[in-house]
Design an enzyme around this catalytic site. Sequence first.
Site, PDB file in Angstrom:
ATOM      1  N   ASP A 220       0.876  -1.244   0.103  1.00 36.92           N
ATOM      2  CA  ASP A 220      -0.021  -0.340  -0.037  1.00 36.92           C
ATOM      3  C   ASP A 220       0.920   1.086   0.216  1.00 36.92           C
ATOM      4  OD1 ASP A 220      -2.396  -1.392  -0.247  1.00 36.92           O
ATOM      5  OD2 ASP A 220      -2.606  -1.220   2.191  1.00 36.92           O
TER       6      ASP A 220
ATOM      7  N   ASP B 206      -6.707  -1.209  -4.839  1.00 40.25           N
ATOM      8  CA  ASP B 206      -7.816  -0.815  -4.182  1.00 40.25           C
ATOM      9  C   ASP B 206      -8.684   0.019  -4.771  1.00 40.25           C
ATOM     10  OD1 ASP B 206      -6.671  -2.621  -1.887  1.00 40.25           O
ATOM     11  OD2 ASP B 206      -5.744  -1.127  -0.953  1.00 40.25           O
TER      12      ASP B 206
END
EC number: 3.4.23.36
Length: 152
Positions: free
Chosen positions: A114, A130
């Site tokens: 991330d 995402d």
Amino acid sequence: MKKRLFVLSLILLVALDQLSKFWIVSHIALGEVKPFIPGIVSLTYLQNNGAAFSILQDQQWFFVVITVLVIGYAIYYLATHPHLNIWKQLALLLIISGGIGNFIDRLRLAYVIDMVHLDFVDFAIFNVADSYLTVGVILLVICLWKEEDYGN
């Protein structure tokens, strides 16, 4: 959307996700924060053992199974409904691309990389895949809602 364009778009979206993760790993230390657009977006390299937005930490096999089922069903749905409108096709393209992008990380690394942090709101750090998943699901919900409004 023609099958060839769909597949090419899928490959490009997954490649963009993977390239963004490769860039982060090679340019930002784990946990380091670098302003990208000051006050709006920062880049932070994190290793996420959970799902989108860090939920359900350390449940890798659960996510692998769910991802395979969702991607498999989305592909099946596309194959059995060849005349879907462009918005549903786009929604499914984004869902499949996001699922594959994070699936690659889970299989290769046992976590998901991330990197995007929205500075102006207290929100989880996320990645490009995402974003695909979120936009795809929202778009699919809107499509289904509109169909319900029109009685389809």
